[in-house]
Design a protein around this motif. Sequence first.
Motif, short mmCIF file in Angstrom:
data_model
loop_
_atom_site.label_atom_id
_atom_site.label_comp_id
_atom_site.label_asym_id
_atom_site.label_seq_id
_atom_site.Cartn_x
_atom_site.Cartn_y
_atom_site.Cartn_z
N PRO A 70 18.55 9.61 -5.00
CA PRO A 70 17.37 8.81 -5.36
C PRO A 70 16.78 8.05 -4.18
N ALA A 71 17.64 7.65 -3.24
CA ALA A 71 17.14 6.94 -2.06
C ALA A 71 16.23 7.84 -1.22
N THR A 72 16.56 9.13 -1.19
CA THR A 72 15.73 10.08 -0.44
C THR A 72 14.37 10.23 -1.12
N GLN A 117 0.80 12.77 -6.19
CA GLN A 117 1.31 11.80 -7.14
C GLN A 117 2.56 11.09 -6.61
N LEU A 118 3.40 11.82 -5.86
CA LEU A 118 4.60 11.20 -5.30
C LEU A 118 4.24 10.35 -4.08
N ASN A 119 3.42 10.91 -3.23
CA ASN A 119 2.97 10.21 -2.01
C ASN A 119 1.47 10.46 -1.87
N PRO A 120 0.64 9.43 -2.00
CA PRO A 120 -0.81 9.61 -1.98
C PRO A 120 -1.34 10.24 -0.70
N ASP A 121 -0.56 10.17 0.37
CA ASP A 121 -1.00 10.72 1.65
C ASP A 121 -0.65 12.20 1.83
N VAL A 122 0.04 12.78 0.84
CA VAL A 122 0.43 14.19 0.93
C VAL A 122 -0.10 14.91 -0.31
N ASN A 123 -1.14 15.71 -0.10
CA ASN A 123 -1.74 16.48 -1.18
C ASN A 123 -2.05 17.87 -0.66
N THR A 142 6.91 7.27 0.93
CA THR A 142 6.19 6.61 2.04
C THR A 142 6.26 7.40 3.35
N ASP A 143 7.26 8.27 3.49
CA ASP A 143 7.41 9.05 4.72
C ASP A 143 6.65 10.37 4.57
N SER A 144 5.37 10.33 4.92
CA SER A 144 4.50 11.49 4.70
C SER A 144 4.91 12.69 5.56
N ALA A 145 5.34 12.43 6.79
CA ALA A 145 5.73 13.53 7.68
C ALA A 145 6.94 14.27 7.13
N LEU A 146 7.94 13.52 6.65
CA LEU A 146 9.15 14.15 6.11
C LEU A 146 8.83 14.94 4.84
N LEU A 147 8.01 14.36 3.96
CA LEU A 147 7.65 15.08 2.73
C LEU A 147 6.88 16.35 3.05
N THR A 148 5.97 16.28 4.00
CA THR A 148 5.20 17.47 4.38
C THR A 148 6.12 18.54 4.96
#
Length: 222
Positions: free
Chosen positions: A140-142, A108-114, A148-154
């Motif tokens: 909030p900026a983070t 939900q936050l990033n469609p590429d990370v589930n 959009t930054d899938s690698a960082l979120l993962t």
Amino acid sequence: MAIRTRKSMALIGIGAAAVMGLAACSSDDSDTSAESPATSAASAMTTTESMTTAQTAASAPVGPGCAAYAEQVPTGPGSLEAIAQQPVATAVGDIPVLTTLNAAVSGQLNPDVNLVETLNGGGEFTVFAPVDDAFAKVDPATIETLKTDSALLTDILTYHVVPGQIAPADIAGDQTTVQGAAVTVTGSGENWKFNDANLICGGIETENATVYLIDGVLLPPQ
């Protein structure tokens, strides 16, 4: 001869009576010292109840916020009893204080990370779960960057997951995460820290994971 026979029979009768009396006394003594079936069953039940109580205490969640959470969600979805029957990602979706974490792991936050399928897919995990108030403290900026930054979120999400289930009794020390770096866990009793984040309630059991609610988002070392 008749007199002797009667005397012999009398003596035999007296002897038999004495033997029977001794046997009766022996039986009485045995009954007194032996545990009756009812007493034995009661003793076994007491022992079983004591063991069950000890096991329950050993497996109960720990942390200063556990009582408040149990009061907030006493029954139904999100309750400790309900999430114990669910795989961890499903349980996270039902825990009312983990709505932001749920959004982050479910796409939900990033469609590429589930990560739902991975977390629910049969492995066992220990999850350090930041509550909503923890995410509210993040710049909030983070959060915008993570959309959009899938690698960082993962990296951030997998830094909150350790392979295998770790109970509170064994949680102290450096715990190597799925991300690869370690989270340092310190403390004792009801008070624990995960790096710099504090424990709210931990040792929460799901079907395949042990969850620790924490008050901070953990960032992997750069």
